[in-house]
Motif scaffolding. Structure first.
Motif, PDB file in Angstrom:
ATOM      1  N   ALA A  23      21.820  37.933  47.400  1.00 51.89           N
ATOM      2  CA  ALA A  23      22.731  36.801  47.229  1.00 51.89           C
ATOM      3  C   ALA A  23      22.270  35.844  46.130  1.00 51.89           C
ATOM      4  N   ILE A  26      23.081  38.040  42.552  1.00 52.90           N
ATOM      5  CA  ILE A  26      24.231  38.907  42.265  1.00 52.90           C
ATOM      6  C   ILE A  26      25.308  38.222  41.429  1.00 52.90           C
ATOM      7  N   ASN A  27      25.410  36.906  41.488  1.00 52.36           N
ATOM      8  CA  ASN A  27      26.457  36.201  40.745  1.00 52.36           C
ATOM      9  C   ASN A  27      25.991  35.611  39.422  1.00 52.36           C
ATOM     10  N   LEU A  28      24.775  35.926  39.006  1.00 50.81           N
ATOM     11  CA  LEU A  28      24.307  35.455  37.709  1.00 50.81           C
ATOM     12  C   LEU A  28      25.106  36.118  36.593  1.00 50.81           C
ATOM     13  N   PRO A  29      25.472  35.391  35.542  1.00 49.12           N
ATOM     14  CA  PRO A  29      26.304  35.956  34.473  1.00 49.12           C
ATOM     15  C   PRO A  29      25.704  37.195  33.801  1.00 49.12           C
ATOM     16  N   ARG A  32      25.159  42.682  36.061  1.00 47.18           N
ATOM     17  CA  ARG A  32      26.340  43.537  36.231  1.00 47.18           C
ATOM     18  C   ARG A  32      26.483  44.021  37.664  1.00 47.18           C
ATOM     19  N   GLU A  33      25.357  44.340  38.308  1.00 47.33           N
ATOM     20  CA  GLU A  33      25.376  44.884  39.663  1.00 47.33           C
ATOM     21  C   GLU A  33      23.986  44.768  40.263  1.00 47.33           C
ATOM     22  N   GLY A  53      26.726  41.885  48.961  1.00 46.83           N
ATOM     23  CA  GLY A  53      27.412  42.330  47.757  1.00 46.83           C
ATOM     24  C   GLY A  53      26.744  43.448  46.988  1.00 46.83           C
TER      25      GLY A  53
END
Length: 221
Positions: A23, A26-29, A32-33, A53
């Motif tokens: 978590a 995973i949302n860092l720009p 990718r995955e 995720g």
């Protein structure tokens, strides 16, 4: 900057921490995955990783190297970061620091971190002396045994990596042998689960064997 990176996290019975690690990144720009490799866990590691995720792949055979090879081959990006599943505290910004350190001649970026509970006996007593003697071109790397790093997967033969917990060093030595630069960047303080003597004893055998294998190939080249 090159395209987004894939993060690979090997995990076995890390249900307590793997979800929070996924978590956090995973949302860092630049990401990718996130791929979590579940290695024969009997707890909720896979479920917690998926809920956060991550893409979850399985590797039923034990061995850090086996898990890494499965994850590295499953990753969609050429640039792959290896991250630990048992991190209790860390700054997710370190992922950005590693990603932004990529340059055309750089094949691997090692994360140099500090753990107040680990004085790095394996690095001090075995790995760095071996590097100085056998691979002096890497002696500028102080965190040679760091398990947090970003590398260009396309530079090496993934299936040739060792199956055990010397695989992180194997990646570095193979990138170096491919003629690409290995650098390191500071990524702050990180807390892992404490390691015991048995862990280090087994790792020492594996790392020494790895260095002997690479040395034999080097002198036979």
């Amino acid at each position: 900057m090159p395209d987004g990176i894939s993060i690979v996290i090997p995990a076995r019975n890390e249900a307590e921490t793997v979800g929070s690690v996924v978590a956090a990144v995973i949302n860092l720009p630049c990401v990718r995955e996130v791929v979590v490799v579940d290695t024969d866990s009997w707890d909720s590691t896979a479920a917690n990783a998926a809920a956060a995720g991550a893409v979850v792949v399985t590797e039923p055979r034990l061995g850090m190297g086996r898990a890494l090879k499965t994850g590295y081959k499953a990753a969609k990006s050429s640039w792959v970061m290896k991250l630990d599943a048992d991190l209790e505290t860390f700054d997710p910004g370190m992922v950005v620091v590693l990603a932004e350190s990529r340059e055309p001649d750089v094949g691997l970026v090692k994360g140099n971190w500090q753990d107040p509970n680990d004085d790095m006996p394996m690095t001090r007593l075995l790995v760095r002396p071996a590097i100085r003697q056998i691979f002096p071109g890497l002696q500028h790397i102080t965190a040679v045994n760091s398990g947090i790093y970003l590398f260009n997967r396309d530079l090496i033969e993934i299936d040739a990596l060792v199956d055990n917990n010397a695989a992180d060093i194997d990646v570095m030595l193979r990138v170096h042998a491919a003629g690409q630069e290995v650098i390191e960047v500071a990524i702050g303080q990180i807390s892992h689960d404490p390691r015991n003597k048995e862990h280090y004893n087994a790792m020492a055998d594996n790392i020494l064997h790895l260095f002997l294998q690479h040395y034999a190939r080097k002198i036979g080249a």
